[in-house]
Design a protein around this motif. Structure first.
Motif, short mmCIF file in Angstrom:
data_model
loop_
_atom_site.label_atom_id
_atom_site.label_comp_id
_atom_site.label_asym_id
_atom_site.label_seq_id
_atom_site.Cartn_x
_atom_site.Cartn_y
_atom_site.Cartn_z
N PHE A 13 87.79 64.30 77.07
CA PHE A 13 88.27 63.57 75.71
C PHE A 13 87.94 64.54 74.46
CE2 PHE A 13 87.01 60.63 72.45
CZ PHE A 13 88.08 59.76 72.50
N GLU A 14 86.84 65.02 74.38
CA GLU A 14 86.75 65.93 73.16
C GLU A 14 87.55 67.11 73.28
OE1 GLU A 14 83.02 68.66 71.57
OE2 GLU A 14 82.64 67.37 73.29
N VAL A 15 87.88 67.59 74.26
CA VAL A 15 89.06 68.72 74.21
C VAL A 15 90.29 68.23 73.77
CG1 VAL A 15 90.38 70.29 75.58
CG2 VAL A 15 88.05 70.27 75.98
N GLY A 16 90.63 66.86 73.97
CA GLY A 16 91.89 66.20 73.65
C GLY A 16 91.77 66.00 72.21
N MET A 17 90.50 65.64 71.54
CA MET A 17 90.45 65.44 70.19
C MET A 17 90.40 66.61 69.49
SD MET A 17 89.49 62.12 69.60
CE MET A 17 88.35 61.82 68.33
N ARG A 18 89.72 67.71 69.87
CA ARG A 18 89.75 68.90 69.24
C ARG A 18 91.27 69.50 69.22
NH1 ARG A 18 84.20 71.92 69.44
NH2 ARG A 18 82.85 70.23 69.34
N HIS A 19 92.01 69.37 70.04
CA HIS A 19 93.23 69.74 70.13
C HIS A 19 93.93 69.09 69.21
CE1 HIS A 19 97.17 71.04 71.58
NE2 HIS A 19 97.72 69.66 71.91
N VAL A 68 99.00 67.60 63.28
CA VAL A 68 98.67 66.80 62.16
C VAL A 68 99.94 66.71 61.14
CG1 VAL A 68 97.15 66.61 59.98
CG2 VAL A 68 96.19 67.33 62.44
N LEU A 69 100.51 67.90 60.82
CA LEU A 69 101.83 67.70 60.24
C LEU A 69 102.88 66.74 60.83
CD1 LEU A 69 102.24 71.50 58.96
CD2 LEU A 69 101.69 69.49 57.60
N PHE A 70 102.96 66.83 61.98
CA PHE A 70 103.81 66.12 62.53
C PHE A 70 103.49 64.41 62.35
CE2 PHE A 70 105.36 63.28 66.37
CZ PHE A 70 106.73 63.52 66.16
N LEU A 71 102.24 64.17 62.57
CA LEU A 71 101.76 62.78 62.51
C LEU A 71 101.93 62.31 61.17
CD1 LEU A 71 98.58 63.12 64.60
CD2 LEU A 71 100.54 61.91 65.05
N VAL A 108 102.87 56.72 68.49
CA VAL A 108 101.75 57.73 68.86
C VAL A 108 101.89 57.66 70.35
CG1 VAL A 108 99.30 57.78 68.87
CG2 VAL A 108 100.65 57.48 66.73
N SER A 109 101.79 56.65 71.02
CA SER A 109 101.63 56.34 72.24
C SER A 109 102.74 57.04 73.26
CB SER A 109 101.63 55.08 72.80
OG SER A 109 100.35 54.31 72.32
N LEU A 110 103.97 57.15 72.43
CA LEU A 110 105.19 57.91 73.07
C LEU A 110 104.89 59.34 72.95
CD1 LEU A 110 108.28 55.98 71.76
CD2 LEU A 110 107.69 56.30 74.13
N PHE A 111 104.30 59.61 71.87
CA PHE A 111 103.99 61.35 71.82
C PHE A 111 103.11 61.55 73.07
CE2 PHE A 111 101.00 64.78 71.11
CZ PHE A 111 101.88 65.62 70.89
N THR A 150 93.58 60.87 76.64
CA THR A 150 92.89 59.49 75.92
C THR A 150 92.48 60.26 74.63
OG1 THR A 150 92.49 58.62 77.96
CG2 THR A 150 91.08 57.74 76.09
N GLY A 151 91.97 61.29 74.66
CA GLY A 151 91.38 62.17 73.66
C GLY A 151 92.36 62.26 72.47
N ILE A 152 93.78 62.87 73.16
CA ILE A 152 94.60 63.17 72.07
C ILE A 152 95.06 61.74 71.45
CG2 ILE A 152 97.00 63.19 72.26
CD1 ILE A 152 96.78 65.80 73.93
N GLU A 153 95.16 60.65 72.23
CA GLU A 153 95.65 59.41 71.69
C GLU A 153 94.70 58.61 70.66
OE1 GLU A 153 98.18 55.83 71.77
OE2 GLU A 153 98.36 57.89 72.54
N GLY A 154 93.01 59.16 70.89
CA GLY A 154 92.38 58.88 69.88
C GLY A 154 92.30 59.59 68.68
N ALA A 155 92.68 60.80 68.69
CA ALA A 155 92.51 61.53 67.64
C ALA A 155 94.04 61.22 66.70
CB ALA A 155 92.59 63.12 68.13
N GLN A 156 95.03 61.03 67.47
CA GLN A 156 96.28 60.83 66.76
C GLN A 156 96.19 59.26 66.00
OE1 GLN A 156 99.92 62.64 69.16
NE2 GLN A 156 99.06 60.80 69.87
N ILE A 157 95.54 58.44 66.55
CA ILE A 157 95.15 57.13 65.88
C ILE A 157 94.49 57.47 64.54
CG2 ILE A 157 93.76 55.12 65.89
CD1 ILE A 157 94.99 54.96 69.10
#
Length: 197
Positions: free
Chosen positions: A8-14, A24-27, A46-49, A142-149
């Motif tokens: 999860f943390e690896v996904g967030m940091r990604h 971040v620019l894309f978001l 965000v979920s589609l990404f 899940t980490g990616i989704e959280g960070a994107q939000i």
């Protein structure tokens, strides 16, 4: 720390990585024309990404697809540019419901492309049998989704503040932020290794 929190943390940091700010620019480009009242549309995008990203990571981790890194590193900023240009040229258009389909496709496509760009590194993180790779992949997603939000929420808060405190119109906010993203992304495209033979 449990395995869930590791991936999860690896996904967030990604996503929340200052040295890899393309995500971040894309978001930002994706969310600038929206407001808090549009939260369902933004969450869907965000979920589609995340779905696109996870599918290509899954296919890559299991060795089903392999793509040249230089091509992917070129396509990532191209998808960001397309998103920013799309919002730049559709500012104030009344057919936002129709345009959500185009943005949804671009978002899914960006997720697919970005997943391919991260696949080599992610494969080095996951070792073991085929059965043991799926759960870490879902934890990472899940980490990616959280960070994107988080990024989208910050963008929406900034939009609200600028439009309320400084009296920017929604159109001006979208124009300025889309132009900013284009200005940052063009040098990435120009300096891409794809141009080197």
């Amino acid at each position: 720390m449990s395995d869930f929190w590791v991936y999860f943390e690896v996904g967030m940091r990604h996503v929340l990585n200052i040295f890899s700010y393309d995500h971040v620019l894309f978001l930002i480009a994706l969310s600038v024309p929206y407001e808090f009242k549009d939260w369902k549309k933004i969450l869907l995008l965000v979920s589609l990404f995340t779905v696109g990203h996870t599918i290509t990571l899954l296919l890559s981790v299991y060795g089903i697809i392999v793509v040249k890194v230089n091509l992917i590193e070129f396509l990532i900023p191209i998808t960001i540019l397309i998103t920013a240009l799309f919002h730049l040229f559709t500012i104030g258009k009344s057919a936002k419901n129709e345009s959500i389909n185009a943005i949804a496709f671009i978002t899914l496509f960006f997720g697919i492309i970005h997943g391919l760009g991260y696949a080599t590194y992610f494969k080095s993180l996951i070792v073991g049998t085929s059965d043991s790779k799926l759960l870490p992949l879902l934890e990472f997603a899940t980490g990616i989704e959280g960070a994107q939000i988080i990024v989208v929420l910050i963008t929406l808060i900034a939009a609200y503040c600028v439009q309320t405190l400084f009296r920017f119109s929604k159109r001006d906010w979208t124009l300025v932020m889309s132009s900013f993203v284009i200005g940052v992304i063009l040098p990435m495209i120009i300096e891409s290794k794809i141009w080197i033979r």
